[in-house]
Write an enzyme that holds these catalytic residues in place. Structure first.
Site, PDB file in Angstrom:
ATOM      1  CE  LYS A   9      -3.817  -2.220   2.468  1.00 59.99           C
ATOM      2  NZ  LYS A   9      -4.787  -2.057   3.577  1.00 59.99           N
ATOM      3  CE1 TYR A  49      -9.193  -2.986   0.343  1.00 58.64           C
ATOM      4  CE2 TYR A  49      -8.556  -0.812  -0.440  1.00 58.64           C
ATOM      5  CZ  TYR A  49      -8.231  -2.016   0.167  1.00 58.64           C
ATOM      6  OH  TYR A  49      -6.946  -2.246   0.600  1.00 58.64           O
ATOM      7  CG  ASN A 112      -3.400  -2.844   6.855  1.00 56.89           C
ATOM      8  OD1 ASN A 112      -3.349  -2.262   5.779  1.00 56.89           O
ATOM      9  ND2 ASN A 112      -4.315  -3.761   7.122  1.00 56.89           N
ATOM     10  CG  HIS A 115      -5.324  -5.983  -0.235  1.00 60.62           C
ATOM     11  ND1 HIS A 115      -6.486  -6.095   0.495  1.00 60.62           N
ATOM     12  CD2 HIS A 115      -5.515  -6.750  -1.355  1.00 60.62           C
ATOM     13  CE1 HIS A 115      -7.338  -6.873  -0.156  1.00 60.62           C
ATOM     14  NE2 HIS A 115      -6.767  -7.279  -1.283  1.00 60.62           N
ATOM     15  CD  GLU A 126      -8.706  -8.846  -3.830  1.00 58.52           C
ATOM     16  OE1 GLU A 126      -7.552  -9.250  -3.561  1.00 58.52           O
ATOM     17  OE2 GLU A 126      -9.527  -8.537  -2.946  1.00 58.52           O
TER      18      GLU A 126
HETATM   19  P1  CMP Z   1      -7.092  -4.683   3.612  1.00 59.39           P
HETATM   20  O1  CMP Z   1      -6.573  -6.050   3.765  1.00 59.39           O
HETATM   21  O2  CMP Z   1      -6.525  -3.855   2.519  1.00 59.39           O
HETATM   22  O3  CMP Z   1      -8.674  -4.765   3.431  1.00 59.39           O
HETATM   23  C1  CMP Z   1      -9.534  -3.736   3.839  1.00 59.39           C
HETATM   24  C2  CMP Z   1      -8.839  -2.688   4.617  1.00 59.39           C
HETATM   25  O4  CMP Z   1      -9.673  -1.870   5.391  1.00 59.39           O
HETATM   26  C3  CMP Z   1      -7.914  -3.332   5.629  1.00 59.39           C
HETATM   27  O5  CMP Z   1      -6.832  -3.923   4.990  1.00 59.39           O
HETATM   28  C4  CMP Z   1      -7.592  -2.159   6.534  1.00 59.39           C
HETATM   29  O6  CMP Z   1      -6.483  -1.404   6.082  1.00 59.39           O
HETATM   30  C5  CMP Z   1      -8.848  -1.317   6.386  1.00 59.39           C
HETATM   31  N1  CMP Z   1      -9.585  -1.306   7.652  1.00 59.39           N
HETATM   32  C6  CMP Z   1     -10.174  -2.332   8.260  1.00 59.39           C
HETATM   33  N2  CMP Z   1     -10.749  -1.932   9.407  1.00 59.39           N
HETATM   34  C7  CMP Z   1     -10.512  -0.612   9.504  1.00 59.39           C
HETATM   35  C8  CMP Z   1     -10.829   0.363  10.471  1.00 59.39           C
HETATM   36  N3  CMP Z   1     -11.534   0.061  11.554  1.00 59.39           N
HETATM   37  N4  CMP Z   1     -10.421   1.630  10.244  1.00 59.39           N
HETATM   38  C9  CMP Z   1      -9.718   1.930   9.122  1.00 59.39           C
HETATM   39  N5  CMP Z   1      -9.376   1.036   8.167  1.00 59.39           N
HETATM   40  C10 CMP Z   1      -9.766  -0.217   8.369  1.00 59.39           C
END
Ligand code: CMP
Length: 143
Positions: A9, A49, A112, A115, A126
């Protein structure tokens, strides 16, 4: 061979963690079959998403993933979806074990680092969103 979609990311790209992340998957024995640095459009972010539409963090999620370049990848290997999810660690870095990517490199669920597809079906969807068949390579078994 099973394939999955993984994406460093914008936070991981800006923090120059692409090499570290690719290296972990390569050393494990997985094969990189497609990769590109790209900036995700609003439209692609919403498709990718779509399942999170309506959740409180959706707007923030789309804004963040379109905020700078990502490194989109396709990896293959036996059980690659489950294996890479284990190597990434829990979605919320606070719950991710040390030794996993999120456990080692981040603190915030919204940023984080990486993905990864959560099932072989999501992986097919995807991969097709981000890559044309012609952008994926094969591996020479004789090398
Ligand atoms: P990802 O695996 O990319 O899939 C969906 C994303 O939503 C997840 O990683 C997080 O980065 C994001 N996400 C999930 N929960 C939250 C939250 N409570 N607040 C902000 N972002 C979130």
């Amino acid at each position: 061979m099973e394939k999955t979609f993984l994406m460093v990311k914008p936070d991981g790209v800006q923090r120059q963690l692409i090499g570290e992340i690719v290296s972990r998957f390569e050393r494990k024995g997985l094969q990189l079959v497609g990769a590109k640095l790209m900036t995700i459009s609003e439209d692609l972010a919403q498709q990718h998403y779509g399942e999170h539409k309506g959740k409180p963090f959706y707007g923030e999620l789309v804004e963040f993933i379109t905020s700078g370049p990502v490194f989109a990848m396709v990896w293959q290997g036996e059980n690659v979806v489950e294996l890479t999810r284990k190597m990434m660690g829990k979605t919320n870095p606070k719950d991710a074990d040390p030794g996993t990517i999120r456990g080692d490199y981040c603190m915030n669920v919204g940023q984080n680092i990486i993905h990864g597809s959560d099932s072989p079906e999501s992986a097919d969807r995807e991969i097709a969103l981000f890559f044309n068949e012609s952008e994926l390579v094969g591996y020479d078994k004789s090398i």
